[in-house]
Design a protein around this motif. Sequence first.
Motif, mmCIF file in Angstrom:
data_model
loop_
_atom_site.group_PDB
_atom_site.id
_atom_site.type_symbol
_atom_site.label_atom_id
_atom_site.label_comp_id
_atom_site.label_asym_id
_atom_site.label_seq_id
_atom_site.Cartn_x
_atom_site.Cartn_y
_atom_site.Cartn_z
ATOM 1 N N SER A 19 -45.183 28.496 -3.401
ATOM 2 C CA SER A 19 -44.615 29.783 -3.020
ATOM 3 C C SER A 19 -43.987 29.653 -1.636
ATOM 4 O O SER A 19 -44.526 28.968 -0.764
ATOM 5 C CB SER A 19 -45.713 30.846 -3.004
ATOM 6 O OG SER A 19 -45.272 32.027 -2.367
ATOM 7 N N ASP A 63 -36.813 37.117 -13.005
ATOM 8 C CA ASP A 63 -37.465 35.971 -13.630
ATOM 9 C C ASP A 63 -36.493 35.096 -14.417
ATOM 10 O O ASP A 63 -36.898 34.288 -15.248
ATOM 11 C CB ASP A 63 -38.607 36.426 -14.537
ATOM 12 C CG ASP A 63 -38.126 37.270 -15.718
ATOM 13 O OD1 ASP A 63 -36.902 37.511 -15.831
ATOM 14 O OD2 ASP A 63 -38.983 37.691 -16.529
ATOM 15 N N LEU A 78 -52.195 27.108 -6.167
ATOM 16 C CA LEU A 78 -51.014 27.613 -5.483
ATOM 17 C C LEU A 78 -51.050 27.199 -4.020
ATOM 18 O O LEU A 78 -52.103 27.264 -3.371
ATOM 19 C CB LEU A 78 -50.949 29.140 -5.579
ATOM 20 C CG LEU A 78 -49.778 29.789 -4.834
ATOM 21 C CD1 LEU A 78 -48.482 29.641 -5.629
ATOM 22 C CD2 LEU A 78 -50.052 31.263 -4.545
ATOM 23 N N GLN A 81 -44.166 18.221 -4.550
ATOM 24 C CA GLN A 81 -43.706 18.234 -5.941
ATOM 25 C C GLN A 81 -44.609 17.393 -6.843
ATOM 26 O O GLN A 81 -44.613 17.569 -8.069
ATOM 27 C CB GLN A 81 -42.266 17.713 -6.036
ATOM 28 C CG GLN A 81 -41.267 18.432 -5.143
ATOM 29 C CD GLN A 81 -41.265 19.939 -5.320
ATOM 30 O OE1 GLN A 81 -41.038 20.440 -6.416
ATOM 31 N NE2 GLN A 81 -41.516 20.660 -4.232
ATOM 32 N N GLN A 135 -34.854 24.947 -4.778
ATOM 33 C CA GLN A 135 -35.041 24.168 -5.990
ATOM 34 C C GLN A 135 -36.360 23.383 -5.999
ATOM 35 O O GLN A 135 -36.603 22.598 -6.910
ATOM 36 C CB GLN A 135 -33.862 23.210 -6.182
ATOM 37 C CG GLN A 135 -32.537 23.929 -6.392
ATOM 38 C CD GLN A 135 -31.396 22.992 -6.701
ATOM 39 O OE1 GLN A 135 -31.473 22.208 -7.644
ATOM 40 N NE2 GLN A 135 -30.338 23.060 -5.907
ATOM 41 N N GLN A 136 -37.198 23.638 -4.982
ATOM 42 C CA GLN A 136 -38.484 22.955 -4.898
ATOM 43 C C GLN A 136 -39.663 23.928 -4.918
ATOM 44 O O GLN A 136 -40.799 23.533 -4.673
ATOM 45 C CB GLN A 136 -38.552 22.101 -3.626
ATOM 46 C CG GLN A 136 -37.449 21.056 -3.535
ATOM 47 C CD GLN A 136 -37.549 20.242 -2.257
ATOM 48 O OE1 GLN A 136 -38.347 19.303 -2.150
ATOM 49 N NE2 GLN A 136 -36.737 20.595 -1.276
ATOM 50 N N LYS A 168 -48.543 25.230 -7.951
ATOM 51 C CA LYS A 168 -47.264 25.910 -7.830
ATOM 52 C C LYS A 168 -46.999 26.182 -6.350
ATOM 53 O O LYS A 168 -47.935 26.331 -5.562
ATOM 54 C CB LYS A 168 -47.268 27.211 -8.635
ATOM 55 C CG LYS A 168 -47.347 26.971 -10.131
ATOM 56 C CD LYS A 168 -47.272 28.251 -10.933
ATOM 57 C CE LYS A 168 -47.286 27.947 -12.435
ATOM 58 N NZ LYS A 168 -47.194 29.163 -13.259
ATOM 59 N N LYS A 219 -36.115 25.699 -11.494
ATOM 60 C CA LYS A 219 -37.454 25.469 -10.939
ATOM 61 C C LYS A 219 -38.209 26.791 -10.734
ATOM 62 O O LYS A 219 -39.426 26.844 -10.826
ATOM 63 C CB LYS A 219 -37.340 24.735 -9.598
ATOM 64 C CG LYS A 219 -38.648 24.505 -8.868
ATOM 65 C CD LYS A 219 -39.472 23.407 -9.486
ATOM 66 C CE LYS A 219 -40.661 23.055 -8.590
ATOM 67 N NZ LYS A 219 -41.433 21.916 -9.111
ATOM 68 N N ASN A 220 -37.462 27.842 -10.466
ATOM 69 C CA ASN A 220 -38.084 29.109 -10.084
ATOM 70 C C ASN A 220 -38.741 29.819 -11.261
ATOM 71 O O ASN A 220 -38.259 29.763 -12.383
ATOM 72 C CB ASN A 220 -37.049 30.045 -9.460
ATOM 73 C CG ASN A 220 -36.311 29.441 -8.286
ATOM 74 O OD1 ASN A 220 -35.133 29.676 -8.112
ATOM 75 N ND2 ASN A 220 -36.973 28.619 -7.479
ATOM 76 N N GLU A 221 -39.846 30.493 -10.954
ATOM 77 C CA GLU A 221 -40.536 31.329 -11.940
ATOM 78 C C GLU A 221 -40.232 32.801 -11.679
ATOM 79 O O GLU A 221 -39.888 33.537 -12.594
ATOM 80 C CB GLU A 221 -42.043 31.061 -11.872
ATOM 81 C CG GLU A 221 -42.819 31.623 -13.022
ATOM 82 C CD GLU A 221 -44.226 31.043 -13.110
ATOM 83 O OE1 GLU A 221 -45.121 31.773 -13.576
ATOM 84 O OE2 GLU A 221 -44.440 29.879 -12.718
ATOM 85 N N HIS A 277 -41.625 27.502 -6.837
ATOM 86 C CA HIS A 277 -41.766 28.327 -8.040
ATOM 87 C C HIS A 277 -41.548 29.812 -7.746
ATOM 88 O O HIS A 277 -41.040 30.545 -8.586
ATOM 89 C CB HIS A 277 -43.161 28.126 -8.645
ATOM 90 C CG HIS A 277 -43.427 26.714 -9.072
ATOM 91 N ND1 HIS A 277 -43.900 25.756 -8.199
ATOM 92 C CD2 HIS A 277 -43.287 26.100 -10.275
ATOM 93 C CE1 HIS A 277 -44.041 24.608 -8.854
ATOM 94 N NE2 HIS A 277 -43.676 24.792 -10.103
ATOM 95 N N PHE A 278 -41.963 30.240 -6.537
ATOM 96 C CA PHE A 278 -41.855 31.646 -6.159
ATOM 97 C C PHE A 278 -41.137 31.729 -4.817
ATOM 98 O O PHE A 278 -41.477 31.014 -3.875
ATOM 99 C CB PHE A 278 -43.237 32.292 -6.023
ATOM 100 C CG PHE A 278 -44.081 32.185 -7.257
ATOM 101 C CD1 PHE A 278 -43.918 33.071 -8.311
ATOM 102 C CD2 PHE A 278 -45.041 31.189 -7.369
ATOM 103 C CE1 PHE A 278 -44.691 32.970 -9.456
ATOM 104 C CE2 PHE A 278 -45.824 31.075 -8.512
ATOM 105 C CZ PHE A 278 -45.643 31.970 -9.558
#
Length: 270
Positions: free
Chosen positions: A143, A205, A119, A136, A160-161, A141, A188-190, A163-164
């Motif tokens: 944040s 989510d 991360l 990327q 859009q780039q 991941k 893209k997001n988690e 995950h969190f």
Amino acid sequence: MKVLGLGDNVVDKYVNYRTMYPGGNALNFAVFAKKLQADSAFMGVFGSDEEGQHVAAVVKELGLDNSHSRFVEGENGCARVELKDGDRVFLGSNEGGVTRTAPLTLDAEDKDYLQNFELIHMGLYSHVNHLLPELQNLPAKISYDFSDDFTEEEIQAAIQQVHFGFFSMSNASKAETKAFLKQHFTDKNEVLIVTRGGNSAFAYDGQQFYEVTPVLREPVDTMAAGDSFLTAFLINYLAGADISTAMKKGNEFAGESCMVEGSFGYGKNY
């Protein structure tokens, strides 16, 4: 778990106490992650002044991996704050100092180094948005902390780039918060999370919402409460906790953080 805070380090100068404390969103993440037993590192730009030297000395004392940071001539990031009844009030800053004026670029060794992390955390004031396209290509991941004074343009430049994503919206209603999260969630997001000060926080989510009420206690200093929340959330979530549990862990850790002066202590008179 190997994690890295990428971007800003600052000193927060408390004008009513003439004391400066190390901080900055990316550095706070790295320090808090280490407290939570993660294998943590920081990568940023330090100034040559007394402020920069203090932060660098504290990072070394904490045993935080700082091997790929830069040290340049100029002012370290610095903010002026005042503490009123345990709540910190920002009075102004030099807008990141050398983190902004000598922005971090990645060489081949840096890119090899970054391959090792699960991360990477950065934020709106980390002055490393220009690195998002390069990140990327890494297995980590990403944040991102959008803080509390983001613009729609700033959201669209990063959302859009990553995950969190974390947002602070203390005046938003529950309905407004849910609508905001749903509007901005991308493929893209988690997980996206909105904290609302002393009110409940919401996560989304892409399928459902999660609501958790913060741990409220009389604070010594609210500096870095949000940073401590997001760090504990991420570390617990990536370790396998479900979203609600990870948010509760974030609240607990934030409550503990508010009992410490500055972001994580280590004050020095100036």
